[in-house]
Scaffold this motif. Structure first.
Motif, PDB file in Angstrom:
ATOM      1  N   MET A   1       0.810  -1.272  -0.152  1.00 37.70           N
ATOM      2  CA  MET A   1       0.192  -0.101   0.077  1.00 37.70           C
ATOM      3  C   MET A   1       0.744   1.236   0.034  1.00 37.70           C
ATOM      4  O   MET A   1       1.834   1.264   0.872  1.00 37.70           O
ATOM      5  CB  MET A   1      -0.921   0.100   1.226  1.00 37.70           C
ATOM      6  N   THR A   2       0.646   2.315  -0.834  1.00 31.84           N
ATOM      7  CA  THR A   2       1.404   3.569  -0.911  1.00 31.84           C
ATOM      8  C   THR A   2       0.573   4.757  -0.251  1.00 31.84           C
ATOM      9  O   THR A   2      -0.695   5.016  -0.358  1.00 31.84           O
ATOM     10  CB  THR A   2       1.457   3.895  -2.296  1.00 31.84           C
ATOM     11  N   VAL A   3       1.131   5.295   0.861  1.00 34.64           N
ATOM     12  CA  VAL A   3       0.399   6.175   1.477  1.00 34.64           C
ATOM     13  C   VAL A   3       1.008   7.641   1.150  1.00 34.64           C
ATOM     14  O   VAL A   3       2.243   7.944   1.225  1.00 34.64           O
ATOM     15  CB  VAL A   3       0.865   6.199   3.042  1.00 34.64           C
ATOM     16  N   VAL A   4       0.423   8.565   0.666  1.00 32.86           N
ATOM     17  CA  VAL A   4       0.688   9.664   0.031  1.00 32.86           C
ATOM     18  C   VAL A   4      -0.256  10.705   0.794  1.00 32.86           C
ATOM     19  O   VAL A   4      -1.219  10.787   0.654  1.00 32.86           O
ATOM     20  CB  VAL A   4       0.648   9.901  -1.372  1.00 32.86           C
ATOM     21  N   SER A   5       0.424  11.809   1.414  1.00 33.44           N
ATOM     22  CA  SER A   5      -0.392  12.757   2.225  1.00 33.44           C
ATOM     23  C   SER A   5      -0.904  13.981   1.312  1.00 33.44           C
ATOM     24  O   SER A   5      -0.213  14.010   0.238  1.00 33.44           O
ATOM     25  CB  SER A   5       0.401  13.310   3.347  1.00 33.44           C
ATOM     26  N   THR A 217      -0.581  -4.559  -9.687  1.00 27.52           N
ATOM     27  CA  THR A 217      -0.206  -3.025  -9.680  1.00 27.52           C
ATOM     28  C   THR A 217      -0.851  -2.141 -10.867  1.00 27.52           C
ATOM     29  O   THR A 217      -1.372  -1.327 -10.900  1.00 27.52           O
ATOM     30  CB  THR A 217       1.292  -2.794  -9.561  1.00 27.52           C
ATOM     31  N   ALA A 218      -0.534  -2.942 -12.212  1.00 17.40           N
ATOM     32  CA  ALA A 218      -1.115  -2.381 -13.281  1.00 17.40           C
ATOM     33  C   ALA A 218      -2.557  -2.196 -13.198  1.00 17.40           C
ATOM     34  O   ALA A 218      -3.170  -1.454 -13.734  1.00 17.40           O
ATOM     35  CB  ALA A 218      -0.666  -3.325 -14.521  1.00 17.40           C
ATOM     36  N   ASP A 219      -3.365  -3.362 -12.782  1.00 18.68           N
ATOM     37  CA  ASP A 219      -4.639  -3.275 -12.477  1.00 18.68           C
ATOM     38  C   ASP A 219      -5.096  -1.977 -11.632  1.00 18.68           C
ATOM     39  O   ASP A 219      -6.288  -1.432 -12.121  1.00 18.68           O
ATOM     40  CB  ASP A 219      -5.416  -4.496 -11.902  1.00 18.68           C
ATOM     41  N   ALA A 220      -4.279  -1.865 -10.620  1.00 16.40           N
ATOM     42  CA  ALA A 220      -4.806  -0.557  -9.767  1.00 16.40           C
ATOM     43  C   ALA A 220      -4.446   0.869 -10.397  1.00 16.40           C
ATOM     44  O   ALA A 220      -5.238   1.486 -10.337  1.00 16.40           O
ATOM     45  CB  ALA A 220      -4.034  -0.693  -8.218  1.00 16.40           C
ATOM     46  N   LEU A 221      -3.495   0.811 -11.142  1.00 15.94           N
ATOM     47  CA  LEU A 221      -3.438   1.901 -12.081  1.00 15.94           C
ATOM     48  C   LEU A 221      -4.366   2.089 -13.073  1.00 15.94           C
ATOM     49  O   LEU A 221      -4.938   3.314 -13.370  1.00 15.94           O
ATOM     50  CB  LEU A 221      -1.961   2.202 -12.470  1.00 15.94           C
ATOM     51  N   ILE A 318     -12.704  11.355  -8.558  1.00 10.13           N
ATOM     52  CA  ILE A 318     -11.095  11.709  -7.855  1.00 10.13           C
ATOM     53  C   ILE A 318     -10.675  11.000  -6.609  1.00 10.13           C
ATOM     54  O   ILE A 318      -9.643  10.441  -6.701  1.00 10.13           O
ATOM     55  CB  ILE A 318     -11.142  13.274  -7.922  1.00 10.13           C
ATOM     56  N   THR A 319     -11.733  10.999  -5.726  1.00 12.01           N
ATOM     57  CA  THR A 319     -11.697  10.366  -4.784  1.00 12.01           C
ATOM     58  C   THR A 319     -11.326   8.690  -4.917  1.00 12.01           C
ATOM     59  O   THR A 319     -10.431   8.160  -4.214  1.00 12.01           O
ATOM     60  CB  THR A 319     -12.602  10.418  -3.684  1.00 12.01           C
ATOM     61  N   ALA A 320     -12.132   8.034  -5.859  1.00 10.85           N
ATOM     62  CA  ALA A 320     -12.048   6.920  -6.034  1.00 10.85           C
ATOM     63  C   ALA A 320     -10.709   6.467  -6.856  1.00 10.85           C
ATOM     64  O   ALA A 320     -10.129   5.527  -6.510  1.00 10.85           O
ATOM     65  CB  ALA A 320     -13.058   6.290  -6.959  1.00 10.85           C
ATOM     66  N   ALA A 321     -10.079   7.501  -7.649  1.00 10.63           N
ATOM     67  CA  ALA A 321      -9.023   7.326  -8.110  1.00 10.63           C
ATOM     68  C   ALA A 321      -7.864   7.397  -7.354  1.00 10.63           C
ATOM     69  O   ALA A 321      -6.704   6.308  -7.314  1.00 10.63           O
ATOM     70  CB  ALA A 321      -8.455   8.390  -9.291  1.00 10.63           C
ATOM     71  N   ARG A 322      -7.924   8.192  -6.230  1.00  9.43           N
ATOM     72  CA  ARG A 322      -6.881   8.232  -5.206  1.00  9.43           C
ATOM     73  C   ARG A 322      -6.730   6.962  -4.366  1.00  9.43           C
ATOM     74  O   ARG A 322      -5.685   6.581  -4.201  1.00  9.43           O
ATOM     75  CB  ARG A 322      -6.900   9.524  -4.251  1.00  9.43           C
ATOM     76  N   THR A 323      -8.185   6.441  -4.073  1.00  7.86           N
ATOM     77  CA  THR A 323      -8.158   5.252  -3.125  1.00  7.86           C
ATOM     78  C   THR A 323      -7.507   3.988  -3.983  1.00  7.86           C
ATOM     79  O   THR A 323      -6.730   3.303  -3.398  1.00  7.86           O
ATOM     80  CB  THR A 323      -9.473   4.772  -3.145  1.00  7.86           C
ATOM     81  N   LEU A 325      -5.008   4.180  -6.214  1.00  9.57           N
ATOM     82  CA  LEU A 325      -3.681   4.576  -6.054  1.00  9.57           C
ATOM     83  C   LEU A 325      -2.977   4.000  -4.848  1.00  9.57           C
ATOM     84  O   LEU A 325      -1.961   3.493  -4.639  1.00  9.57           O
ATOM     85  CB  LEU A 325      -3.216   5.953  -6.195  1.00  9.57           C
ATOM     86  N   SER A 326      -3.557   4.387  -3.797  1.00 16.32           N
ATOM     87  CA  SER A 326      -3.250   4.176  -2.382  1.00 16.32           C
ATOM     88  C   SER A 326      -3.239   2.693  -2.088  1.00 16.32           C
ATOM     89  O   SER A 326      -2.361   2.051  -1.257  1.00 16.32           O
ATOM     90  CB  SER A 326      -4.100   4.781  -1.375  1.00 16.32           C
ATOM     91  N   ALA A 327      -3.913   1.904  -3.042  1.00 16.66           N
ATOM     92  CA  ALA A 327      -4.036   0.415  -2.726  1.00 16.66           C
ATOM     93  C   ALA A 327      -2.870  -0.340  -3.238  1.00 16.66           C
ATOM     94  O   ALA A 327      -2.538  -1.525  -3.104  1.00 16.66           O
ATOM     95  CB  ALA A 327      -5.253   0.064  -3.323  1.00 16.66           C
ATOM     96  N   ALA A 328      -1.957   0.497  -4.054  1.00 21.72           N
ATOM     97  CA  ALA A 328      -0.906  -0.285  -4.990  1.00 21.72           C
ATOM     98  C   ALA A 328       0.483   0.084  -4.161  1.00 21.72           C
ATOM     99  O   ALA A 328       0.596   1.294  -3.822  1.00 21.72           O
ATOM    100  CB  ALA A 328      -0.919   0.269  -6.349  1.00 21.72           C
TER     101      ALA A 328
END
Length: 350
Positions: A1-5, A217-221, A318-323, A325-328
């Motif tokens: 998981m990637t955490v980006v503030s 990872t590709a699927d999440a992107l 946009i929130t769903a896109a960030r979610t 990204l955060s899962a990968a």
């Protein structure tokens, strides 16, 4: 998981990132187009804004390069060099331009970015040929890249979705504004995901695949890009109704004059109230669109809640896109750049 503030994403200079990615991709894109028949290559160059009719070089306004950036950042997020994603960026940009050439013909749009569309400048048949050539070139470019064999199925799937979305978009024009056969916001949302989101998701996924990322990872992107593309389309709809032409470079109210079924209009019609009823009556009338004041129609759409609903829908994606990204498991620096893109997108409405 990637955490980006949010703070990390906020310090990213998105225009600089987009510009860097465009500069990285452009030589390869020009080299690919240079492999086409000279006349077809000229039409492609005209479509990209590199030349005038006849081939004289020119600098014309181009796009922001969002698809190119997603492919380059997808590779970087997978831990590879951004150059590993260039072939994916070129392939997606060629497909996108192919779709624009054919879209303008199908929609009868005579201008593109302030210039005559390719079919107006060269003729319908030549424009179809140029679009077909770009399609074929995209497949060949990706197939020839290291790792291209693993990436081709993703481009193929995105193309199927894009064509599905285009078919729905064309069919929407013939459906009524009200009644059981009307186009609902949910149907429009799915069309936008396929027509616009599929290529953005494909761009990010191709970069990741070419950068050696695992399928998950590709699927999440891909999911993130699809949500971003859906938001992008809805924001474009908002700008078409209420944007400043001096900022957007696009004429305001053009979609209303053409009676296009955009998300704000469909969302407004889906509400109850006097503004929605007046809007429905106006849209269902058989008057020449030139007899209706588009500014008045835009006011009705806003009064019925169409603008508020469209902004809320864009923010949701946009929130769903960030979610996604955060899962990968992404490299932090590239992940921060990817996370910054959605906010930049929404800021276009301000």
């Amino acid at each position: 998981m990637t955490v980006v503030s949010s703070a990390e994403a906020a310090v990213v200079d998105v225009p600089e990132v987009l510009g860097r990615c465009r500069e990285l991709v452009r030589p390869a894109l020009q080299e690919a187009v240079g492999r086409l028949h000279p006349w077809v290559g000229e039409m492609a160059g005209y479509a990209f804004g590199w030349c005038e009719v006849g081939g004289a070089p020119v600098v014309a306004p181009g796009g922001k390069g969002l698809r190119q950036a997603l492919a380059v950042l997808g590779a970087e997020a997978a831990g590879a060099d951004g150059r590993d994603g260039v072939a994916g960026a070129v392939a997606v940009e060629l497909v996108h331009t192919f779709s624009l050439l054919h879209d303008d013909i199908m929609d009868g749009d005579g201008t593109r970015r302030g210039r005559p569309a390719v079919w107006k400048a060269y003729g319908t048949g030549p424009a179809v040929l140029a679009g077909d050539a770009l399609f074929a070139l995209a497949v060949g470019t990706l197939a020839a890249a290291p790792g291209g064999a693993r990436a081709l199925p993703r481009l193929s799937a995105a193309l199927v979705d894009l064509l599905h979305g285009q078919a729905d978009d064309l069919l929407f024009a013939a459906r009524p504004w009200t009644g059981p056969e009307r186009v609902r916001p949910e149907a429009y949302r799915l069309m936008a995901e396929r027509k616009t989101g599929a290529l953005l998701g494909c761009a990010a996924a191709l970069g990741a695949v070419l950068g050696g990322a695992p399928p998950a990872t590709a699927d999440a992107l891909d999911r993130a890009g699809r949500h971003l593309g859906t938001a992008f389309q809805i924001v474009d709809d908002i700008l078409g109704l209420w944007g400043d032409p001096t900022v957007t470079g696009k004429p305001v109210h053009a979609d209303l004059r053409e009676r296009k079924k955009t998300f704000p209009v469909l969302a407004a019609l889906d509400t109850a109230g006097p503004a929605a009823r007046l809007l429905a009556a106006q849209l269902e009338s058989h008057k020449d669109p030139a007899e209706t004041d588009p500014a008045e129609t835009a006011t009705l759409i806003e009064a019925a809640g169409g603008r508020t609903a469209a902004l809320a829908e864009a923010r949701r994606h946009i929130t769903a896109a960030r979610t996604a990204l955060s899962a990968a498991p992404l490299r932090p620096a590239a992940a921060a750049r990817l996370h910054a893109l959605p906010a930049f997108l929404l800021d276009r409405t301000l």
